[in-house]
Motif scaffolding. Structure first.
Motif, PDB file in Angstrom:
ATOM      1  N   GLU A  55      52.268  -4.595  87.491  1.00  0.00           N
ATOM      2  CA  GLU A  55      52.638  -3.238  87.081  1.00  0.00           C
ATOM      3  C   GLU A  55      53.965  -2.815  87.709  1.00  0.00           C
ATOM      4  OE1 GLU A  55      52.475  -0.165  84.699  1.00  0.00           O
ATOM      5  OE2 GLU A  55      50.859  -1.634  84.706  1.00  0.00           O
ATOM      6  N   ARG A  81      53.163   6.649  82.517  1.00  0.00           N
ATOM      7  CA  ARG A  81      52.075   5.693  82.238  1.00  0.00           C
ATOM      8  C   ARG A  81      52.002   4.632  83.336  1.00  0.00           C
ATOM      9  NH1 ARG A  81      53.438   6.658  76.769  1.00  0.00           N
ATOM     10  NH2 ARG A  81      54.867   4.894  76.672  1.00  0.00           N
ATOM     11  N   HIS A  82      53.154   4.186  83.808  1.00  0.00           N
ATOM     12  CA  HIS A  82      53.167   3.225  84.920  1.00  0.00           C
ATOM     13  C   HIS A  82      52.566   3.870  86.173  1.00  0.00           C
ATOM     14  CE1 HIS A  82      55.401  -0.033  83.033  1.00  0.00           C
ATOM     15  NE2 HIS A  82      56.322   0.826  82.619  1.00  0.00           N
ATOM     16  N   ASP A 134      50.422   6.297  86.294  1.00  0.00           N
ATOM     17  CA  ASP A 134      48.979   6.441  86.075  1.00  0.00           C
ATOM     18  C   ASP A 134      48.255   5.112  86.260  1.00  0.00           C
ATOM     19  OD1 ASP A 134      49.442   9.113  85.521  1.00  0.00           O
ATOM     20  OD2 ASP A 134      49.288   8.873  83.338  1.00  0.00           O
ATOM     21  N   ALA A 135      48.850   4.030  85.748  1.00  0.00           N
ATOM     22  CA  ALA A 135      48.234   2.709  85.896  1.00  0.00           C
ATOM     23  C   ALA A 135      48.156   2.307  87.362  1.00  0.00           C
ATOM     24  CB  ALA A 135      49.020   1.670  85.095  1.00  0.00           C
ATOM     25  N   GLN A 139      45.366   4.234  89.035  1.00  0.00           N
ATOM     26  CA  GLN A 139      44.062   3.666  88.690  1.00  0.00           C
ATOM     27  C   GLN A 139      43.789   2.396  89.522  1.00  0.00           C
ATOM     28  OE1 GLN A 139      43.572   2.720  84.554  1.00  0.00           O
ATOM     29  NE2 GLN A 139      41.406   2.283  84.773  1.00  0.00           N
TER      30      GLN A 139
END
Length: 92
Positions: A59, A77-78, A80-81, A84
């Motif tokens: 990532e 989005r990165h 958020d990833a 997670q």
């Protein structure tokens, strides 16, 4: 893992900078300087990983491949990833 949290924070900061740049709230000199600093810090985070082949390494590598002017949503989005992944590692 500190490197993951740092990369997540940098991705979020990069997204905010690009959003504000698109709204013409920042000078191009400031934006260019921040992009360079963020890339340098992301590279340092990537090289400090003990297991760079894990999902977080991939990532961070994907984040580093983004262009400086990547859409803020894509950078988010990165972030958020990475959040997670970080949460999953902390709960394991």
């Amino acid at each position: 893992m500190p490197a993951i949290g740092e990369a997540r924070s940098l991705a979020a900061e990069w997204a905010l900078i690009n959003q504000q740049a698109a709204e013409r709230k920042l000078t191009s000199t400031y934006v260019d300087t921040m992009h360079a600093q963020i890339r340098q810090q992301l590279q340092e985070a990537a090289t400090s990983l003990t297991e760079p082949r894990f999902a977080y390494g991939s990532e961070i590598e994907a984040l580093l491949k983004e262009p400086d002017d990547a859409p803020p949503q894509q950078l988010s989005r990165h972030a958020d990833a990475l959040k997670q992944i970080e949460d999953e590692l902390e709960s394991a």
